[in-house]
Design a protein around this motif. Structure first.
Motif, PDB file in Angstrom:
ATOM      1  N   LEU A 239       0.821  -1.203   0.000  1.00 60.91           N
ATOM      2  CA  LEU A 239       0.000   0.000   0.000  1.00 60.91           C
ATOM      3  C   LEU A 239       0.861   1.263   0.000  1.00 60.91           C
ATOM      4  CD1 LEU A 239      -2.558  -1.159   2.707  1.00 60.91           C
ATOM      5  CD2 LEU A 239      -2.673  -1.473   0.239  1.00 60.91           C
ATOM      6  N   THR A 240       2.032   1.157  -0.618  1.00 65.05           N
ATOM      7  CA  THR A 240       2.953   2.299  -0.614  1.00 65.05           C
ATOM      8  C   THR A 240       2.299   3.543  -1.194  1.00 65.05           C
ATOM      9  OG1 THR A 240       4.821   0.802  -0.855  1.00 65.05           O
ATOM     10  CG2 THR A 240       5.203   3.110  -1.407  1.00 65.05           C
ATOM     11  N   ASN A 241       1.666   3.386  -2.333  1.00 67.49           N
ATOM     12  CA  ASN A 241       0.973   4.506  -2.969  1.00 67.49           C
ATOM     13  C   ASN A 241      -0.406   4.054  -3.416  1.00 67.49           C
ATOM     14  OD1 ASN A 241       3.156   6.583  -3.104  1.00 67.49           O
ATOM     15  ND2 ASN A 241       4.146   4.957  -4.273  1.00 67.49           N
ATOM     16  N   ALA A 242      -1.386   4.910  -3.270  1.00 67.32           N
ATOM     17  CA  ALA A 242      -2.722   4.577  -3.739  1.00 67.32           C
ATOM     18  C   ALA A 242      -2.670   4.332  -5.236  1.00 67.32           C
ATOM     19  CB  ALA A 242      -3.689   5.711  -3.430  1.00 67.32           C
ATOM     20  N   GLY A 243      -3.227   3.219  -5.660  1.00 70.92           N
ATOM     21  CA  GLY A 243      -3.264   2.914  -7.076  1.00 70.92           C
ATOM     22  C   GLY A 243      -2.041   2.208  -7.593  1.00 70.92           C
ATOM     23  N   ILE A 244      -1.004   2.062  -6.795  1.00 69.90           N
ATOM     24  CA  ILE A 244       0.215   1.390  -7.221  1.00 69.90           C
ATOM     25  C   ILE A 244       0.463   0.207  -6.290  1.00 69.90           C
ATOM     26  CG2 ILE A 244       2.702   1.596  -7.576  1.00 69.90           C
ATOM     27  CD1 ILE A 244       2.320   4.523  -8.142  1.00 69.90           C
ATOM     28  N   PHE A 245       0.589  -0.979  -6.882  1.00 67.29           N
ATOM     29  CA  PHE A 245       0.867  -2.176  -6.092  1.00 67.29           C
ATOM     30  C   PHE A 245       2.375  -2.379  -6.039  1.00 67.29           C
ATOM     31  CE2 PHE A 245       1.945  -6.697  -6.012  1.00 67.29           C
ATOM     32  CZ  PHE A 245       1.334  -7.087  -4.824  1.00 67.29           C
ATOM     33  N   THR A 246       2.907  -2.544  -4.835  1.00 67.09           N
ATOM     34  CA  THR A 246       4.321  -2.830  -4.638  1.00 67.09           C
ATOM     35  C   THR A 246       4.452  -4.265  -4.143  1.00 67.09           C
ATOM     36  OG1 THR A 246       4.772  -0.526  -4.087  1.00 67.09           O
ATOM     37  CG2 THR A 246       6.424  -2.163  -3.442  1.00 67.09           C
ATOM     38  N   ALA A 247       5.168  -5.078  -4.898  1.00 66.83           N
ATOM     39  CA  ALA A 247       5.306  -6.491  -4.528  1.00 66.83           C
ATOM     40  C   ALA A 247       6.017  -6.616  -3.192  1.00 66.83           C
ATOM     41  CB  ALA A 247       6.075  -7.236  -5.605  1.00 66.83           C
ATOM     42  N   VAL A 252       5.654 -14.759  -8.698  1.00 62.15           N
ATOM     43  CA  VAL A 252       4.877 -14.580  -9.922  1.00 62.15           C
ATOM     44  C   VAL A 252       3.481 -14.140  -9.526  1.00 62.15           C
ATOM     45  CG1 VAL A 252       3.975 -15.679 -12.000  1.00 62.15           C
ATOM     46  CG2 VAL A 252       6.226 -16.343 -11.120  1.00 62.15           C
ATOM     47  N   TYR A 253       3.029 -13.028 -10.068  1.00 59.03           N
ATOM     48  CA  TYR A 253       1.746 -12.436  -9.695  1.00 59.03           C
ATOM     49  C   TYR A 253       0.834 -12.339 -10.910  1.00 59.03           C
ATOM     50  CZ  TYR A 253       4.000 -10.894  -5.341  1.00 59.03           C
ATOM     51  OH  TYR A 253       4.656 -10.844  -4.135  1.00 59.03           O
ATOM     52  N   ILE A 303       0.206 -11.593 -16.262  1.00 58.66           N
ATOM     53  CA  ILE A 303       0.942 -12.398 -15.284  1.00 58.66           C
ATOM     54  C   ILE A 303       2.411 -11.993 -15.390  1.00 58.66           C
ATOM     55  CG2 ILE A 303       1.663 -14.719 -14.598  1.00 58.66           C
ATOM     56  CD1 ILE A 303      -0.977 -15.760 -15.690  1.00 58.66           C
ATOM     57  N   GLN A 304       2.991 -11.575 -14.269  1.00 57.65           N
ATOM     58  CA  GLN A 304       4.331 -11.032 -14.291  1.00 57.65           C
ATOM     59  C   GLN A 304       5.177 -11.594 -13.145  1.00 57.65           C
ATOM     60  OE1 GLN A 304       5.631  -8.839 -16.587  1.00 57.65           O
ATOM     61  NE2 GLN A 304       3.705  -9.001 -17.712  1.00 57.65           N
ATOM     62  N   THR A 305       6.454 -11.815 -13.451  1.00 55.96           N
ATOM     63  CA  THR A 305       7.411 -12.151 -12.408  1.00 55.96           C
ATOM     64  C   THR A 305       7.892 -10.846 -11.775  1.00 55.96           C
ATOM     65  OG1 THR A 305       8.142 -14.140 -13.559  1.00 55.96           O
ATOM     66  CG2 THR A 305       9.630 -13.235 -11.889  1.00 55.96           C
ATOM     67  N   MET A 306       7.696 -10.735 -10.478  1.00 56.52           N
ATOM     68  CA  MET A 306       8.000  -9.493  -9.774  1.00 56.52           C
ATOM     69  C   MET A 306       9.082  -9.738  -8.733  1.00 56.52           C
ATOM     70  SD  MET A 306       5.637  -7.294 -11.002  1.00 56.52           S
ATOM     71  CE  MET A 306       5.406  -6.006  -9.757  1.00 56.52           C
ATOM     72  N   ALA A 307      10.030  -8.828  -8.688  1.00 59.25           N
ATOM     73  CA  ALA A 307      10.990  -8.827  -7.586  1.00 59.25           C
ATOM     74  C   ALA A 307      10.388  -8.030  -6.439  1.00 59.25           C
ATOM     75  CB  ALA A 307      12.308  -8.215  -8.030  1.00 59.25           C
ATOM     76  N   ALA A 308      10.832  -8.308  -5.251  1.00 59.69           N
ATOM     77  CA  ALA A 308      10.339  -7.557  -4.101  1.00 59.69           C
ATOM     78  C   ALA A 308      10.621  -6.067  -4.317  1.00 59.69           C
ATOM     79  CB  ALA A 308      11.015  -8.040  -2.820  1.00 59.69           C
ATOM     80  N   ILE A 332      -7.801  -7.102  -8.835  1.00 59.73           N
ATOM     81  CA  ILE A 332      -7.500  -8.300  -8.038  1.00 59.73           C
ATOM     82  C   ILE A 332      -6.049  -8.697  -8.303  1.00 59.73           C
ATOM     83  CG2 ILE A 332      -8.080 -10.711  -7.566  1.00 59.73           C
ATOM     84  CD1 ILE A 332     -10.892 -10.117  -8.540  1.00 59.73           C
ATOM     85  N   ILE A 333      -5.296  -8.878  -7.249  1.00 60.07           N
ATOM     86  CA  ILE A 333      -3.888  -9.233  -7.354  1.00 60.07           C
ATOM     87  C   ILE A 333      -3.691 -10.569  -6.643  1.00 60.07           C
ATOM     88  CG2 ILE A 333      -1.531  -8.520  -6.847  1.00 60.07           C
ATOM     89  CD1 ILE A 333      -2.705  -5.631  -6.600  1.00 60.07           C
ATOM     90  N   THR A 334      -3.131 -11.537  -7.354  1.00 60.56           N
ATOM     91  CA  THR A 334      -2.947 -12.858  -6.808  1.00 60.56           C
ATOM     92  C   THR A 334      -1.518 -13.313  -7.020  1.00 60.56           C
ATOM     93  OG1 THR A 334      -5.224 -13.414  -7.386  1.00 60.56           O
ATOM     94  CG2 THR A 334      -3.781 -15.243  -6.798  1.00 60.56           C
ATOM     95  N   ARG A 335      -0.878 -13.719  -5.968  1.00 60.40           N
ATOM     96  CA  ARG A 335       0.453 -14.341  -6.130  1.00 60.40           C
ATOM     97  C   ARG A 335       0.245 -15.817  -6.419  1.00 60.40           C
ATOM     98  NH1 ARG A 335       5.519 -14.911  -1.883  1.00 60.40           N
ATOM     99  NH2 ARG A 335       6.753 -16.246  -3.221  1.00 60.40           N
ATOM    100  N   ILE A 336       0.753 -16.293  -7.556  1.00 60.83           N
ATOM    101  CA  ILE A 336       0.527 -17.684  -7.959  1.00 60.83           C
ATOM    102  C   ILE A 336       1.780 -18.528  -7.851  1.00 60.83           C
ATOM    103  CG2 ILE A 336      -1.402 -17.106  -9.469  1.00 60.83           C
ATOM    104  CD1 ILE A 336       0.470 -17.270 -11.845  1.00 60.83           C
ATOM    105  N   GLN A 337       2.912 -17.926  -7.587  1.00 62.50           N
ATOM    106  CA  GLN A 337       4.140 -18.711  -7.437  1.00 62.50           C
ATOM    107  C   GLN A 337       5.170 -17.940  -6.640  1.00 62.50           C
ATOM    108  OE1 GLN A 337       5.604 -20.447 -11.046  1.00 62.50           O
ATOM    109  NE2 GLN A 337       7.659 -20.699 -10.251  1.00 62.50           N
TER     110      GLN A 337
END
Length: 337
Positions: A239-247, A252-253, A303-308, A332-337
């Motif tokens: 929840l770092t910024n409204a509208g922006i998801f920070t992994a 994999v999300y 579907i994207q591979t995200m680093a922390a 909707i944000i789902t971590r799948i791996q």
């Protein structure tokens, strides 16, 4: 005459005492054979010499009494069929009333030194003890040359051959942290990582055109979301910024965005939505038109591979028209791996 007398004496003794002794005057069993030289360094032979026959001779015998014992000294004759179906090697055999049965000698024939086939159902009662397979090497079920510690070959394409008797599709899902399983391109079972679903993490307030309206043709902007209370354990870093998801962690999300769009006065209004990873566009929707005084839905995902610490945001581009806004949107944000 002397031989006849001795034979008659042995027969008479057997009838009276029901026991015969060889090299002993006091037999302790029906037939008691005592070594003539039980100790010392004498080189004379002591022992019982069992009749020696080849396989063909053993196969030719008829009306053989049960428990008869022989030593087969040649298997190049006869065949391993009928009463000699088990006679496949030189050695001791006894007759069980149907066939000649091999008598195990030395280490015998077992799973450690020979292949074989089960003659019937076998069950092992562990009786509270562990059964472990240690050391190098693999175990195969349905395959003779396994390439993993345990490899199951069902023999049917698309069927794993693995079944859990007490676990099925009606089993309630585990509500804690879950680890999904999958397979790689070689069929190896792998962990798909921890699955954390942030359903409804960001929700657009679709009745507030002030926050989510867009201007004239060519206007762009960020689809800004307000966070909802009780989003269910999403890390604060998300929840770092409204509208922006920070992994919050590497993985994999899957990002699903959907919305309804309303336009008040321009039937030609069209919108394009984009996913931006670290503020670089990676996925873009086709242009979506909006009917005047009506709504139309749009949905797309990536579907994207995200680093922390990497971010994902949604942007809009108004290609024509004015005075529209988003309604009933969901992210909707789902971590799948």
């Amino acid at each position: 005459m002397k031989k006849l007398f001795l034979l008659a004496f042995v027969s008479f003794s057997a009838q009276i005492f029901a026991q015969v002794g060889i090299n002993t005057p006091t037999p302790a069993a029906t037939l008691d054979i005592t070594a003539k030289e039980p100790t010392g360094t004498a080189n004379t032979v002591d022992g019982v010499l069992v009749p020696r026959v080849d396989r063909q001779r053993a196969q030719s015998m008829t009306s053989v009494p049960t428990s008869t014992m022989i030593y087969v000294n040649n298997i190049s004759t006869g065949t391993a069929t009928g009463t000699t179906a088990n006679v496949d090697a030189v050695g001791f055999y006894y007759f069980n009333g149907t066939v000649w049965v091999k008598i195990a000698t030395g280490n015998g024939v077992n799973i450690y030194n020979a292949d074989g086939s089960l003659a019937g159902v076998r069950n092992v009662n562990l009786n509270g003890n562990n059964l472990g397979f240690t050391g190098t090497g693999n175990v195969g079920i349905g395959i003779g040359a396994p390439t993993a510690k345990l490899e199951v070959a069902s023999g049917t394409t698309g069927t794993s051959g693995l079944k859990f008797s007490n676990l099925n599709s009606s089993t309630p899902a585990f509500t804690g942290t879950k680890t999904a399983l999958g397979i790689d391109s070689s069929g190896n079972v792998i962990s798909m990582g921890t699955e954390n679903t942030y359903t409804g993490l960001y929700v657009v307030n679709g009745v507030n055109p002030t926050t989510f309206s867009y201007g004239g043709e060519g206007s762009t902007g960020t689809v800004s979301y307000t966070t909802t209370a009780g989003y269910g354990g999403a890390p604060a870093a998300a929840l770092t910024n409204a509208g922006i998801f920070t992994a919050p962690t590497a993985g994999v999300y899957r990002f699903d965005f959907s919305c309804a769009m309303i336009n008040t006065n321009n039937p030609g209004n069209r919108m394009i939505f984009s996913f931006k990873k670290n503020e670089t566009t990676i996925v873009q929707s086709t242009a979506v038109g909006i009917v005047i005084n009506g709504t139309i839905g749009a949905a797309f995902f990536t579907i994207q591979t995200m680093a922390a610490g990497e971010t994902m945001s949604v942007y809009y581009n108004n290609t024509s028209g004015t005075n529209g806004y988003l309604a009933d949107s969901n992210y909707i944000i789902t971590r799948i791996q």
